[in-house]
Design an enzyme around this catalytic site. Structure first.
Site, short mmCIF file in Angstrom:
data_model
loop_
_atom_site.label_atom_id
_atom_site.label_comp_id
_atom_site.label_asym_id
_atom_site.label_seq_id
_atom_site.Cartn_x
_atom_site.Cartn_y
_atom_site.Cartn_z
N ALA A 241 3.67 1.28 14.91
CA ALA A 241 2.73 2.20 15.00
C ALA A 241 3.06 3.76 15.05
CB ALA A 241 2.02 1.98 16.61
N GLY B 27 0.96 5.16 9.31
CA GLY B 27 0.20 4.44 8.68
C GLY B 27 -1.13 3.71 9.31
N TYR C 164 6.93 -13.07 -0.33
CA TYR C 164 6.05 -12.20 0.52
C TYR C 164 4.76 -12.90 1.01
CZ TYR C 164 2.82 -8.69 1.46
OH TYR C 164 1.60 -7.70 2.23
#
Length: 300
Positions: free
Chosen positions: A15, A18, A169
């Site tokens: 946090a 972004g 990914y």
């Protein structure tokens, strides 16, 4: 259910900037209490923001902030961050698993280091944070405080196209969504909602701006994800769980029709579509995009 997160305690991984920070700031406007769990304690040479600058922004926005140096790959680091949250805010009502690592490389060009990083953060870290927050989420449910888990991860779609170019990914990211599928059922008896949120277009973050300025200029701001997350997190946790939500779709379902406010480049209609969103979603939105353009320019 009141559409406010006032006095709710949020634990958000990643946090410091972004999407994670945007979600935190939206909650802060309601007067929420937010633990900022991220590794960035000192300024990054290329990326702006630390947990401390994020905390300052959250406080200015009307929330209460607890900056926590936390590596979600490390069990003791996670346990410590959860404990500090309890000591500061006396509970946890919402977990947002936002922290993520990405490498859009094929098998040959993905190093083991990158593979491990993506799986340790995306899949393992998400599971670890939720595991240690779970007792407090259960307690939140007992107190009717509307507990939620929100993963920033894609709709489950077992299509070759989403795996073939960057299998490492994709596996790591879809594992976050598989957690939602399981948790929705596992935690239902405790009144804990588990949902996933994903953008239909690319989102302009500091990392994207550095990696690909061309895509960054054809993106939306993180605020669209923050507004969508707020809608999810204020829904009744016993009636809205196990959903794989697309940002623009949930906003439209709640009456929003103006999306230009989220454009990085004002007036740009040539947006880059995000990964992992099937054609059915685009086919649902394309007529609405055309209608939006006609409303702004009747000659079209």
């Amino acid at each position: 259910m009141t559409l406010s997160l006032k006095d709710k305690v949020l634990f958000i991984s990643g946090a410091s900037r972004g999407i994670g920070l945007a979600i935190a700031l939206r909650a802060a406007k309601d007067g929420a209490k937010i633990s900022i769990a991220a590794k960035t304690a000192t300024p990054h040479p290329k990326l702006p923001g630390t947990i401390y600058t994020a905390a300052e922004e959250i406080e200015r926005a009307g929330g209460k902030a607890l900056p926590l140096v936390c590596d979600i790959r490390d069990e003791e680091s996670v346990k410590s961050a959860i404990q500090k949250t309890i000591e500061k805010f006396n509970g946890i009502d919402i977990v947002v698993n936002n922290a993520s690592a990405i490498s859009l490389t094929d098998t040959e060009n993905t190093t083991l280091k990158k593979y491990n990083l993506m799986h340790e953060i995306n899949a393992r870290g998400t599971w670890l944070v939720t595991k240690y927050a779970l007792p407090y989420l259960i307690e939140s449910g007992k107190q009717d405080r509307n507990p939620h888990i929100l993963n920033i991860s894609p709709p489950l779609s077992m299509k070759e196209q989403w795996f073939s170019d960057h299998v490492a990914y994709s596996i790591a990211k879809f594992n976050m969504s598989l957690c939602i599928l399981g948790w929705a059922g596992e935690f239902r008896e405790h009144g804990i909602a588990a949902n996933a949120l994903w953008p239909v277009t690319s989102i302009d973050t500091a990392a994207l701006s550095i990696l690909d300025k061309h895509t960054s200029s054809k993106s939306r701001t993180p605020q669209i994800m923050a507004d969508a997350a707020h809608l999810i997190l204020t829904k009744n946790s016993t009636g809205f769980s196990g959903n794989f939500v697309i940002d623009e779709i949930i906003l439209r379902e709640h009456g929003q029709t103006e999306f230009d406010q989220y454009l990085v480049t004002p007036g740009n209609r040539d947006l880059v579509l995000d990964l992992f969103v099937d054609d059915e979603v685009f086919n649902k939105l394309k007529p609405l995009w055309k209608e939006d353009r006609r409303k702004k320019n009747p000659k079209l």
